[in-house]
Design a protein around this motif. Structure first.
Motif, PDB file in Angstrom:
ATOM      1  N   MET A 153       6.547   1.511  -8.604  1.00 55.62           N
ATOM      2  CA  MET A 153       7.207   2.009  -7.392  1.00 55.62           C
ATOM      3  C   MET A 153       8.035   0.863  -6.816  1.00 55.62           C
ATOM      4  O   MET A 153       7.502  -0.210  -6.536  1.00 55.62           O
ATOM      5  CB  MET A 153       6.192   2.440  -6.331  1.00 55.62           C
ATOM      6  CG  MET A 153       5.463   3.711  -6.686  1.00 55.62           C
ATOM      7  SD  MET A 153       4.046   3.287  -7.666  1.00 55.62           S
ATOM      8  CE  MET A 153       2.941   4.599  -7.233  1.00 55.62           C
ATOM      9  N   PRO A 155      10.963  -0.759  -4.098  1.00 53.28           N
ATOM     10  CA  PRO A 155      11.571  -0.597  -2.770  1.00 53.28           C
ATOM     11  C   PRO A 155      13.093  -0.732  -2.824  1.00 53.28           C
ATOM     12  O   PRO A 155      13.674  -0.934  -3.880  1.00 53.28           O
ATOM     13  CB  PRO A 155      10.952  -1.743  -1.976  1.00 53.28           C
ATOM     14  CG  PRO A 155      10.784  -2.820  -2.985  1.00 53.28           C
ATOM     15  CD  PRO A 155      10.499  -2.133  -4.304  1.00 53.28           C
ATOM     16  N   LYS A 180       9.735   4.749 -10.222  1.00 54.36           N
ATOM     17  CA  LYS A 180      10.196   5.528  -9.077  1.00 54.36           C
ATOM     18  C   LYS A 180      10.933   4.619  -8.112  1.00 54.36           C
ATOM     19  O   LYS A 180      10.332   3.779  -7.445  1.00 54.36           O
ATOM     20  CB  LYS A 180       9.012   6.163  -8.343  1.00 54.36           C
ATOM     21  CG  LYS A 180       9.463   7.182  -7.326  1.00 54.36           C
ATOM     22  CD  LYS A 180       8.540   7.317  -6.142  1.00 54.36           C
ATOM     23  CE  LYS A 180       8.719   6.234  -5.124  1.00 54.36           C
ATOM     24  NZ  LYS A 180      10.019   6.233  -4.436  1.00 54.36           N
ATOM     25  N   ASP A 182      13.124   3.728  -4.648  1.00 49.67           N
ATOM     26  CA  ASP A 182      13.168   4.262  -3.286  1.00 49.67           C
ATOM     27  C   ASP A 182      14.295   5.291  -3.237  1.00 49.67           C
ATOM     28  O   ASP A 182      15.333   5.126  -3.883  1.00 49.67           O
ATOM     29  CB  ASP A 182      13.460   3.117  -2.308  1.00 49.67           C
ATOM     30  CG  ASP A 182      13.293   3.563  -0.860  1.00 49.67           C
ATOM     31  OD1 ASP A 182      12.255   3.222  -0.264  1.00 49.67           O
ATOM     32  OD2 ASP A 182      14.186   4.256  -0.339  1.00 49.67           O
ATOM     33  N   GLY A 233       6.325  -3.000  -1.812  1.00 48.89           N
ATOM     34  CA  GLY A 233       6.719  -2.323  -0.578  1.00 48.89           C
ATOM     35  C   GLY A 233       5.831  -2.765   0.564  1.00 48.89           C
ATOM     36  O   GLY A 233       5.317  -3.893   0.577  1.00 48.89           O
ATOM     37  N   SER A 240      -2.578   2.452   0.390  1.00 45.60           N
ATOM     38  CA  SER A 240      -2.803   3.860   0.016  1.00 45.60           C
ATOM     39  C   SER A 240      -2.668   4.038  -1.494  1.00 45.60           C
ATOM     40  O   SER A 240      -3.383   4.832  -2.107  1.00 45.60           O
ATOM     41  CB  SER A 240      -1.866   4.793   0.784  1.00 45.60           C
ATOM     42  OG  SER A 240      -0.572   4.783   0.224  1.00 45.60           O
ATOM     43  N   VAL A 241      -1.768   3.262  -2.109  1.00 44.90           N
ATOM     44  CA  VAL A 241      -1.614   3.312  -3.574  1.00 44.90           C
ATOM     45  C   VAL A 241      -2.906   2.812  -4.239  1.00 44.90           C
ATOM     46  O   VAL A 241      -3.413   3.410  -5.190  1.00 44.90           O
ATOM     47  CB  VAL A 241      -0.390   2.466  -4.007  1.00 44.90           C
ATOM     48  CG1 VAL A 241      -0.409   2.189  -5.498  1.00 44.90           C
ATOM     49  CG2 VAL A 241       0.901   3.166  -3.599  1.00 44.90           C
TER      50      VAL A 241
END
Ligand code: NAD
Length: 505
Positions: A153, A155, A180, A182, A233, A240-241
């Protein structure tokens, strides 16, 4: 027909559109740069399925490290041939100045991809250990296997570069990948996928899914077929990841926030430290996790230091990021601008003095841009929120200290630990302080110098694991120990612990 380009996602070696579309607009002008397909949870599931199928088919896992290195070099060559185009695209999508984009955001991305190609050629994917003698003779081998499907992921601040920090080691080690970006900055990453496609990376080995963080990103973090997650990020989302990854015990690396303490000792070369302090907090208009945003100046030189720093700051030009004359560009979004402005106000409410605030461009063509002027707040103390929380904008908070011990104590009094620095004419003294700082990186008389050969990452709530250097490849492999018995008849030596000699016959 509109000449605004439309970008699609890259899944299983093919370009895929979506029912939903998002717009990418220039943070400097508000102009529409491109439209982009906007994926969702089912797109993630398709991408992970493609990556898993490619992994299980062995199209990448079973290649030699040399072959993988050649493909990484070919991707780097493809990007290098398009440096100017990619630099302009990077400026258009996230507002980096053309000078920063050329040198750091694109230049480093290509160079670091080449570093990972070189690392693939030299990394010990297989090694033999010492012969084991007790209880009997055996040989040991360590094989570092690819992990499997890896998710990244990314940013908006350094999209291509931070994608390379994940893709480079993942591919070097033989993994398959789903990235993925941003949703504000997906373009350079989709160009990376184009490069991989053009050089013939097998289908499914790299997939890029665009979409919202809380849906697409969250699905990747929890997906049972993803074996490793690498996230860059905010600390909040990083946590939470990590929580989501726990359910299937994935490997996790996190590059999170920072509040870099920069310590100016009383013997520092003031001109160097002044320019270095501005460079430290103003690269990418402060939107860099490793920025030096907490400046600790010895009380005996504070007033002179601030006077010189303000004089230098007055020479900086904030303007059109595509102009070579611009030192500073806009922030990425209206949301980020509002966040930074809130912190500038908060700093003054907490009792800081606004020692300097620059000006924003007046050109009507830039009226829709997300401009926040460079700002220096003095008189801060380390208990203030302005000194403790990551701002991610062109804001410097200045504190004073009385001696080296106090400087170290203030620097370490932070929940973050990503970057720090010491400015001094006495290298030995600076090195002594550097060793005491709780930080993944410490610069002495420098800042932002991230070298692909050395590990990058944070301690405390700045992150987990390291990107870059050989450590990066360790994060994308699983060490497997293989034991090979070397005795003539092992049954005589150990098995009698369970199977008696009589029973063995
Ligand atoms: P963010 O953490 O929300 O976004 C970073 C990435 O995570 C993006 O790709 C985003 O789409 C994705 N994401 C968002 N929610 C997710 C979720 N629930 N699960 C998985 N992925 C998710 O950051 P932001 O809101 O763009 O910026 C807020 C602050 O974060 C900034 O002000 C700054 O302090 C910090 N930040 C740090 C870095 C860094 O390099 N360490 C980069 C960007 C932002």
């Amino acid at each position: 027909m509109s000449d605004i380009p439309h970008y699609r996602m890259y899944i299983d070696g093919a370009w895929r559109d979506a029912a939903d579309t998002i717009e990418v607009r220039s943070p400097a002008t508000g102009e529409l740069v491109a439209t982009v397909a906007y994926g969702g949870v089912t797109t993630v599931d398709d991408a992970v399925a493609a990556a898993k199928a490619a992994d299980e088919a062995g199209v990448w896992r079973n290649t030699s490290a040399q072959q993988r290195a050649d493909v990484l070099d070919a991707i780097a060559d493809n990007l290098a041939a398009r440096t100017d185009e990619l630099t302009a695209l990077q400026v258009a999508e996230n507002g980096a100045t053309v000078r920063a984009a050329g040198a750091f955001l694109i230049g480093y991305a290509i160079a670091h991809l080449r570093y990972f190609a070189g690392l693939a050629r030299t990394y010990a994917f297989q090694s033999s250990g010492p012969l084991m003698e007790a209880p009997t003779l055996a040989a040991g081998m360590i094989v570092r296997d690819p992990v499997g499907v890896c998710a990244g992921m990314i940013p908006w601040n350094f999209p291509l570069l931070l994608a390379v920090w994940k893709l480079g080691p993942a591919l070097a080690a033989g993994n398959t990948v789903v990235l993925k970006p941003d949703d504000q900055t997906p373009l350079t990453l989709l160009e990376l996928a184009r490069a991989a496609d053009e050089v013939g990376l097998p289908a499914g080995v790299l997939n890029v899914v665009t979409g919202a963080g809380p849906t697409v990103g969250a699905r990747l973090a929890e997906h049972p077929d993803v074996r490793k997650v690498a996230f860059t990020g905010s600390t909040e989302v990083g946590k939470s990841v990590m929580r989501a990854a726990a359910d299937t015990v994935k490997k996790v690396t996190l590059e999170l926030g920072g509040k870099g303490a920069s310590i100016v000792l009383d013997d520092a070369d003031l001109d160097l430290a002044v320019d270095g302090s501005l460079f430290a907090f103003l690269l990418m208009s402060g939107q860099a996790c490793e920025s030096g945003t907490r400046l600790l100046v010895h009380e005996s030189i504070h007033d002179e230091f601030v006077r010189r720093m303000v004089a230098r700051a007055e020479t900086l030009v904030m303007g059109d990021p595509m102009s070579l004359a611009s030192d500073l560009g806009p922030l990425v979004s209206a949301k980020q601008k509002a966040r930074v402005e809130k912190y500038i106000a908060l700093g003054q409410e907490e009792g800081c003095k606004l020692a300097y605030q620059g000006t924003v461009p007046t050109d009507p063509a830039l009226a829709q841009g997300h401009w926040v002027p460079p700002t220096i707040l003095t008189g801060a103390t380390n208990d203030m929120r302005i000194a403790r929380e990551e701002i991610f904008g062109p804001v410097l908070v200045v504190l004073t200290y009385g001696d080296d011990d106090e400087a170290v104590a203030i620097a370490n009094d932070s929940e973050y630990g990503l970057s720090a620095g010491v400015w001094s004419a006495d290298r030995e003294r600076a090195l002594g302080i550097a060793r005491r700082l709780q930080s993944g990186t410490v610069w002495v008389n420098d800042w932002h110098m991230i070298n692909a050969m050395y590990p990058f990452g944070g301690v405390k709530q700045s992150g987990l694991g390291r990107e870059l250097g050989p450590d990066a490849l360790d994060e994308y492999t699983e060490p497997k120990f293989i034991h090979v018995d070397m005795t003539d008849d092992r049954r005589k030596h150990v098995y009698p612990v369970v199977i008696s000699a009589a029973a063995q016959g």
